[in-house]
Design a protein around this motif. Structure first.
Motif, short mmCIF file in Angstrom:
data_model
loop_
_atom_site.label_atom_id
_atom_site.label_comp_id
_atom_site.label_asym_id
_atom_site.label_seq_id
_atom_site.Cartn_x
_atom_site.Cartn_y
_atom_site.Cartn_z
N GLN A 86 26.48 27.02 -21.66
CA GLN A 86 25.23 26.35 -21.32
C GLN A 86 25.33 25.69 -19.96
OE1 GLN A 86 23.66 23.71 -24.32
NE2 GLN A 86 22.50 22.54 -22.82
N TYR A 87 24.26 25.75 -19.23
CA TYR A 87 24.14 25.12 -17.92
C TYR A 87 23.96 23.63 -18.12
CZ TYR A 87 23.03 26.33 -13.03
OH TYR A 87 23.06 26.53 -11.68
N ALA A 88 24.69 22.81 -17.39
CA ALA A 88 24.60 21.36 -17.54
C ALA A 88 24.57 20.70 -16.17
CB ALA A 88 25.78 20.83 -18.34
N LYS A 89 23.85 19.60 -16.09
CA LYS A 89 23.77 18.81 -14.86
C LYS A 89 24.76 17.66 -14.98
CE LYS A 89 20.25 16.43 -12.13
NZ LYS A 89 18.81 16.10 -12.09
N ILE A 90 25.62 17.52 -13.98
CA ILE A 90 26.62 16.45 -13.98
C ILE A 90 26.33 15.53 -12.79
CG2 ILE A 90 29.07 15.85 -13.90
CD1 ILE A 90 28.56 17.61 -16.27
N ARG A 91 26.30 14.22 -13.07
CA ARG A 91 26.12 13.22 -12.02
C ARG A 91 27.48 12.61 -11.71
NH1 ARG A 91 22.02 9.42 -13.78
NH2 ARG A 91 20.59 10.99 -12.99
N TRP A 92 27.89 12.73 -10.46
CA TRP A 92 29.17 12.20 -9.99
C TRP A 92 28.89 11.02 -9.08
CZ3 TRP A 92 33.15 15.07 -12.01
CH2 TRP A 92 32.86 16.38 -12.40
N THR A 93 29.73 10.00 -9.14
CA THR A 93 29.62 8.89 -8.20
C THR A 93 30.75 9.03 -7.19
OG1 THR A 93 28.63 7.47 -9.86
CG2 THR A 93 29.57 6.38 -7.93
N ARG A 100 25.72 11.95 -6.74
CA ARG A 100 25.38 13.34 -6.43
C ARG A 100 25.36 14.11 -7.75
NH1 ARG A 100 24.23 11.39 -2.20
NH2 ARG A 100 25.14 11.82 -0.18
N THR A 101 24.43 15.01 -7.89
CA THR A 101 24.38 15.84 -9.09
C THR A 101 24.63 17.29 -8.71
OG1 THR A 101 21.98 16.05 -8.93
CG2 THR A 101 22.81 14.34 -10.37
N ARG A 102 25.30 17.98 -9.61
CA ARG A 102 25.56 19.40 -9.45
C ARG A 102 25.43 20.06 -10.82
NH1 ARG A 102 25.07 17.79 -5.04
NH2 ARG A 102 26.31 18.21 -3.20
N PHE A 103 25.18 21.35 -10.82
CA PHE A 103 25.02 22.11 -12.06
C PHE A 103 26.24 22.99 -12.30
CE2 PHE A 103 20.79 20.99 -10.77
CZ PHE A 103 20.17 20.63 -11.95
N TYR A 104 26.68 23.02 -13.54
CA TYR A 104 27.85 23.81 -13.94
C TYR A 104 27.59 24.44 -15.29
CZ TYR A 104 29.99 20.74 -10.48
OH TYR A 104 30.27 20.05 -9.34
N CYS A 123 35.12 24.30 -15.20
CA CYS A 123 35.99 24.88 -14.17
C CYS A 123 35.22 24.79 -12.86
CB CYS A 123 36.34 26.32 -14.50
SG CYS A 123 37.44 26.45 -15.91
N ILE A 124 35.84 24.16 -11.88
CA ILE A 124 35.15 23.91 -10.62
C ILE A 124 35.97 24.44 -9.46
CG2 ILE A 124 34.28 22.08 -9.09
CD1 ILE A 124 33.72 20.47 -11.65
N LYS A 125 35.31 25.18 -8.60
CA LYS A 125 35.96 25.73 -7.42
C LYS A 125 35.64 24.84 -6.22
CE LYS A 125 36.11 29.85 -4.49
NZ LYS A 125 37.46 30.32 -4.65
N GLU A 126 36.67 24.52 -5.47
CA GLU A 126 36.46 23.70 -4.28
C GLU A 126 35.76 24.53 -3.21
OE1 GLU A 126 38.88 20.91 -1.09
OE2 GLU A 126 39.98 21.88 -2.72
N SER A 145 35.16 8.73 -14.77
CA SER A 145 34.04 9.19 -15.59
C SER A 145 32.90 9.70 -14.75
CB SER A 145 33.55 8.05 -16.50
OG SER A 145 33.09 6.97 -15.74
N CYS A 146 32.05 10.49 -15.38
CA CYS A 146 30.84 11.02 -14.79
C CYS A 146 29.81 11.10 -15.90
CB CYS A 146 31.09 12.38 -14.14
SG CYS A 146 31.76 13.62 -15.24
N GLU A 147 28.62 11.53 -15.57
CA GLU A 147 27.54 11.57 -16.55
C GLU A 147 27.04 12.99 -16.72
OE1 GLU A 147 23.34 9.19 -17.31
OE2 GLU A 147 24.17 9.29 -15.29
N LEU A 148 26.93 13.43 -17.97
CA LEU A 148 26.40 14.74 -18.32
C LEU A 148 24.95 14.55 -18.70
CD1 LEU A 148 26.68 17.77 -19.23
CD2 LEU A 148 27.39 16.87 -21.43
N LEU A 149 24.06 15.33 -18.08
CA LEU A 149 22.64 15.27 -18.40
C LEU A 149 22.21 16.61 -18.96
CD1 LEU A 149 21.66 13.56 -15.05
CD2 LEU A 149 21.71 12.44 -17.28
#
Length: 152
Positions: A86-93, A100-104, A123-126, A145-149
């Motif tokens: 599933q596609y998820a939006k993650i909010r990073w501080t 900043r938010t990114r989708f994974y 899994c995140i690629k730099e 920590s980060c936030e999953l939306l």
């Protein structure tokens, strides 16, 4: 709210397309009437009404992977309902308190009985010269920590 968690953004999109198809096939005047909402307007309006569910994620394992990637395993409380991939939006501080938010895509599977998990993996690629991925791959540390939306 009437449909609960079964009324996903994907279902909203399909209902809006179906509604537009029916309306335009039943009345050619509908297609010409600029006061009637288009399928994309209906989708946007419906998605904006949905409030995402928020989950706090705490990093418990960070493993380097080939190809400038990292595998991140997070504890989630409460358990997160999702489907594998599933596609998820993650909010990073980021440093300087910049959110900043990114989708994974979630790289782990939920419990098959419950459809939830108390751990999820990403899994995140730099990305060279990126803003968020270098922070995640090089600075984001255990217990951070980060936030999953997730869409409501």
């Amino acid at each position: 709210d009437t449909f609960g968690t079964k009324f996903t953004p994907q279902i909203i999109v399909e209902w809006a397309r179906l509604w537009t198809m029916i309306a335009t096939s039943m009345s050619p005047a509908y297609a010409e009437d600029k006061s009637c909402p288009s399928a994309s307007q209906l989708i946007s309006q419906s998605l904006m009404r949905q409030k995402p569910r928020s989950f706090q994620l705490t990093l418990v394992e960070k493993t380097p992977q080939p190809g400038n990637c990292v595998r991140l395993r997070f504890d989630c409380s409460p358990p997160v309902p999702f489907k594998a991939g599933q596609y998820a939006k993650i909010r990073w501080t980021l440093p300087g308190d910049k959110d900043r938010t990114r989708f994974y895509s979630i790289a782990s599977a939920p419990d098959p009985e419950e459809g939830k998990a108390s751990n999820i993996e990403l899994c995140i690629k730099e990305v060279h010269h990126g803003t968020v991925s270098p922070f995640i791959c090089n600075e984001f540390s255990l217990s951070s920590s980060c936030e999953l939306l997730l869409a409501a």
